[in-house]
Structures are given as C-alpha cells and as structure tokens.
Design a protein around this motif. Sequence first.
Motif, PDB file in Angstrom:
ATOM      1  N   LEU A 261       0.832  -1.207   0.000  1.00 26.38           N
ATOM      2  CA  LEU A 261       0.000   0.000   0.000  1.00 26.38           C
ATOM      3  C   LEU A 261       0.868   1.260   0.000  1.00 26.38           C
ATOM      4  O   LEU A 261       0.559   2.239  -0.701  1.00 26.38           O
ATOM      5  N   GLN A 262       1.956   1.217   0.773  1.00 31.15           N
ATOM      6  CA  GLN A 262       2.871   2.355   0.802  1.00 31.15           C
ATOM      7  C   GLN A 262       3.483   2.595  -0.576  1.00 31.15           C
ATOM      8  O   GLN A 262       3.647   3.734  -1.017  1.00 31.15           O
ATOM      9  N   GLN A 263       3.829   1.492  -1.268  1.00 34.43           N
ATOM     10  CA  GLN A 263       4.415   1.621  -2.601  1.00 34.43           C
ATOM     11  C   GLN A 263       3.411   2.227  -3.578  1.00 34.43           C
ATOM     12  O   GLN A 263       3.753   3.103  -4.380  1.00 34.43           O
ATOM     13  N   ILE A 264       2.164   1.770  -3.479  1.00 36.73           N
ATOM     14  CA  ILE A 264       1.117   2.321  -4.344  1.00 36.73           C
ATOM     15  C   ILE A 264       0.915   3.801  -4.037  1.00 36.73           C
ATOM     16  O   ILE A 264       0.794   4.633  -4.951  1.00 36.73           O
ATOM     17  N   THR A 265       0.904   4.125  -2.742  1.00 34.44           N
ATOM     18  CA  THR A 265       0.735   5.527  -2.339  1.00 34.44           C
ATOM     19  C   THR A 265       1.880   6.383  -2.843  1.00 34.44           C
ATOM     20  O   THR A 265       1.685   7.504  -3.333  1.00 34.44           O
ATOM     21  N   ARG A 271       3.112  10.520  -9.179  1.00 33.69           N
ATOM     22  CA  ARG A 271       2.324  10.899 -10.359  1.00 33.69           C
ATOM     23  C   ARG A 271       1.696  12.274 -10.177  1.00 33.69           C
ATOM     24  O   ARG A 271       1.774  13.140 -11.066  1.00 33.69           O
ATOM     25  N   VAL A 272       1.103  12.488  -8.975  1.00 37.84           N
ATOM     26  CA  VAL A 272       0.485  13.789  -8.712  1.00 37.84           C
ATOM     27  C   VAL A 272       1.551  14.880  -8.697  1.00 37.84           C
ATOM     28  O   VAL A 272       1.344  15.981  -9.225  1.00 37.84           O
ATOM     29  N   GLY A 273       2.732  14.576  -8.090  1.00 33.21           N
ATOM     30  CA  GLY A 273       3.811  15.566  -8.066  1.00 33.21           C
ATOM     31  C   GLY A 273       4.267  15.938  -9.464  1.00 33.21           C
ATOM     32  O   GLY A 273       4.515  17.122  -9.756  1.00 33.21           O
ATOM     33  N   ARG A 274       4.412  14.911 -10.329  1.00 32.68           N
ATOM     34  CA  ARG A 274       4.819  15.200 -11.713  1.00 32.68           C
ATOM     35  C   ARG A 274       3.756  16.023 -12.441  1.00 32.68           C
ATOM     36  O   ARG A 274       4.085  16.937 -13.214  1.00 32.68           O
ATOM     37  N   ILE A 368      20.455   4.644  -2.818  1.00 33.09           N
ATOM     38  CA  ILE A 368      19.334   3.755  -2.488  1.00 33.09           C
ATOM     39  C   ILE A 368      18.427   3.673  -3.714  1.00 33.09           C
ATOM     40  O   ILE A 368      17.854   4.684  -4.144  1.00 33.09           O
ATOM     41  N   GLU A 369      18.302   2.461  -4.256  1.00 35.84           N
ATOM     42  CA  GLU A 369      17.496   2.272  -5.461  1.00 35.84           C
ATOM     43  C   GLU A 369      16.002   2.216  -5.135  1.00 35.84           C
ATOM     44  O   GLU A 369      15.176   2.631  -5.945  1.00 35.84           O
ATOM     45  N   ASP A 370      15.671   1.696  -3.956  1.00 39.92           N
ATOM     46  CA  ASP A 370      14.263   1.526  -3.572  1.00 39.92           C
ATOM     47  C   ASP A 370      13.676   2.864  -3.140  1.00 39.92           C
ATOM     48  O   ASP A 370      14.042   3.423  -2.102  1.00 39.92           O
ATOM     49  N   GLY A 371      12.755   3.382  -3.925  1.00 36.86           N
ATOM     50  CA  GLY A 371      12.152   4.676  -3.616  1.00 36.86           C
ATOM     51  C   GLY A 371      11.374   4.677  -2.324  1.00 36.86           C
ATOM     52  O   GLY A 371      11.352   5.686  -1.599  1.00 36.86           O
TER      53      GLY A 371
END
Length: 465
Positions: A261-265, A271-274, A368-371
């Motif tokens: 869920l955190q990853q989806i968020t 997306r919203v930031g972009r 760190i590759e993992d966002g």
Amino acid sequence: MTYPTLQPLPRLLVADDDEGLLFLMIDALRREGWEVEGFASGKEAIEWFGNHTADLLLLDLKLADLGALQLVDCLRERGRHLPFIIVTGHGDERTAVEAMKQGALDYIMKDAGMLELLPGIVRRALSVVDQERRLAEAKVTIQKREERHEHVIQSALDGFLRFESSGRLLEVNQALCRLLGYQQEELLQKNVFDAHGVAFREEMRNHVDRLEKHDAGRCSTRLLRRDGVEIEVEISLRREGDELFGFVHDISTQLRLERELQQITLEERRRVGRELHDGLGQQLTAIELMTHTLARELKSLAPVHAKAAFEITNYIRKSITQTRELAHGMLPISADSGGLMNALQELARMTALAGLPCEFQCGQPVEIEDGAVASHLYRIAQEAITNALKHSGAKRILLQLEDQGGALELTVQDDGRGLPRRKTPTGGMGLQVMQHRARLMGGHLAIESTASKGVRIACSLPKKS
C-alpha cells in the motif's frame, strides 16, 4: 481422600456387636439431631450400603463377623470411600492407632465416659470431613481452571510463551512451535534472548528491562525461523514478579500488505507531483508569461488597466510558487539513487533557515534504489528534526547518513533537554510513527535520550532488506 458431600442432616452408621452399647450410642447421637442407622454385624452394614449411604461410620474394631478395617476395605472395593471412627475396648489402643494410620479419623475407647465424649468426637470428625470436602472441591475447581487455561493457550492462534526474566523458557504453545518451526521440547531448552533476528536480542532486553512488576507492554521485532526465514512479529508481554508471559502475533502478512500500500501511495504521490510540476506548473508559467506581456502592452495602450494586469501576473507567480512547493512536498526525493542524500541536504538547509543550525554529514555516497525505503528514511529524519524544533530547545542538530557495510544507518542527534519521562515506554505518536516506518523497511529504530544532553535517533537498515 475425597469424601462425598454432606447431606443437610448428616447420616451416621454405627456397627457394634454389643447390642446394649449399640442402643446407647444410637440414642446419644440421635439426641444431637443426627440421623443414625445401627447394625450389630458387618454383613448387615454392607447389605444396607447396597441402597444407602452415610456421611460417617462408627465401627467396632472387632466385630464378630467382620473386623472394622475389613468392612472399610470391602466398601472401598465397591467404590465407597467413607470416613470412619474406630470404637475399641480396653487394651486395644495400640491397634486403634494403627487403624488411624490406615485412614480412621479418630478412635474412642469403650469406657465409662464414652457416651459423654461421643457427640464431641463425632462433631469434630464431621467438621474434618466437611473441611476436606471443601478442600477437594477447591482442588477440582483449580484443576478445571488450569485445564481451561491450558486449553485456551494451546488452542490459541497466536504463539504463547512464559519465561523468567533471565530468559529461560518455562512454557510455550503449539502455535509458537508451528510459527518458529521447532518442537516444543526443543524450544523449552532455549533462552528467549538467544533467539535470532534483526536486533531481536537488543529489542527484547530493552523491553523486558522497562517492564516493572505487574506491568504490561507491547513491542514489534523480527524472529528467525528454523528454516532461515525471517518473520515480523508483535509481542505483547506482562510481567508478574520474576516471570513474564505473553503472546506472539505474526504480522508479516500485515506488514507486507502495508508495504504494498505504501508503494502504491508513493507511486500515486509521484504521479500527482509530476502532474503538478510538469502539467499545472508549466501551464501556469505560460499564463504568467502571457499576462506579463499583456501588462507591458497595456502600459502604453491602456495605462488604466495595466496595473490590474500586473497584479494578475503577481498572483499567477505566487500560484506557480505554491504549485512547486506542493510538488516538492509530494515528491521531496528525486527518482535517482542519490536522491535521498540531496533531499536530506535540502532538509538540513531548510532547518537552518528556520533558525536551528543543522549539519548534514555523509562521508561516502549512499545510493538507495528503492524509492519506498528512501521515502521512509527521509520521513523519519523529517519527523525527528520536527520534534527537535518543537520540543528539544536544542542549539544544534546533526543529521548523518552512513554506509556501515552490512547496513545503512540514518542518525538524527540534537543537544537539547532530552525526551520527557512517559508512563508508556513506546513514547509519543511521532516516535511510534518512526518505529512503524522502520519496521516497514525491515529495519530497527533505536532511541537514546539523556536529560540535558539531547536525543539520538538512529535507524539501522540491513542491506539484505
């Protein structure tokens, strides 16, 4: 020995082959209000027990046909364990004492004062019978309660453990054995603090040490199963003197879903930031340029309206700034592997601008590759610095990001007044959120506070996670 429940009016059975004495004994006992049955032989007494029972037996030690102890044994073979008193003649005192060793409650001598002593002896014996009955009932109640307790523990879906403060395990249930992949006998030979897992030993030691007598608490940690798989668990403990007991709840699935869920968020925030930065921001910039051009033209063509046009341009410029701030807030860390370092450097700069000197140290590049991990680390640092700004009274903050080989460590340290003493060992909401973020990453959060010397918050993340 367990005796049957006394009837509302105790029933006595007297057996003596001296019919005269038997009559006097029955009469003396009935005058006390008791129900009394009398027999001159052991055989008659046994036949009577075919359809009846008694609360207390008074038996002549040497009945003509059947001795008192033989009569008692015969009744016991039929499942009748009844209390009895021995009645004996002169010279049989030693034999009567031997009878008491075999279960007799008391004995009475056939002498001149017998009938006067008899009611008191019977009354005392009935009192003993009642006390032993109550004790037996209490033992049965306790046994049933323990059996229910054991059933609840063994049938529980969560793991259960009971151990000494030294860590020696005293009791575990089948659910814990299944969870860790061990047999019950194997687990009981282990020490709680010898269990493996990321920072498990340190977390459990700290948690147990914080629990005072008759206190309860909860902590989350990671355990290593027998097959090498690491599981995330929540442990609820209660301390009773030198012993602790509690339940172990597997939260691996819950945390995995939370991570998803955190990853989806995070992806949605990106997306919203972009969209804010590249879409709405660019459109507002274009409109700002257009209105600025229009204002300049109006200045010569229609000076009266030029002022309003310039004001519109200023409002659009402010909207562009707000849009960029929103976009940065939605996505404070750039997508590249070095984004966390840049974001932490900017966080330190903004903290210094807020009035509290903050230095960021990162000796070697930490990529760190993992966002999601980078986002959690940034939010932990942000929350720790916010707490220091609001509550610590610090004069300086040190923010560090280090690659320690096997793990990454993020540290936020201030020189303020330290954390206030709390009734709950978990701390305030901010600290709980940081601990939760650390668990979601598979890391460990350590909080050290010293009065008047400040707080050090360190998040350690094993690279394999």
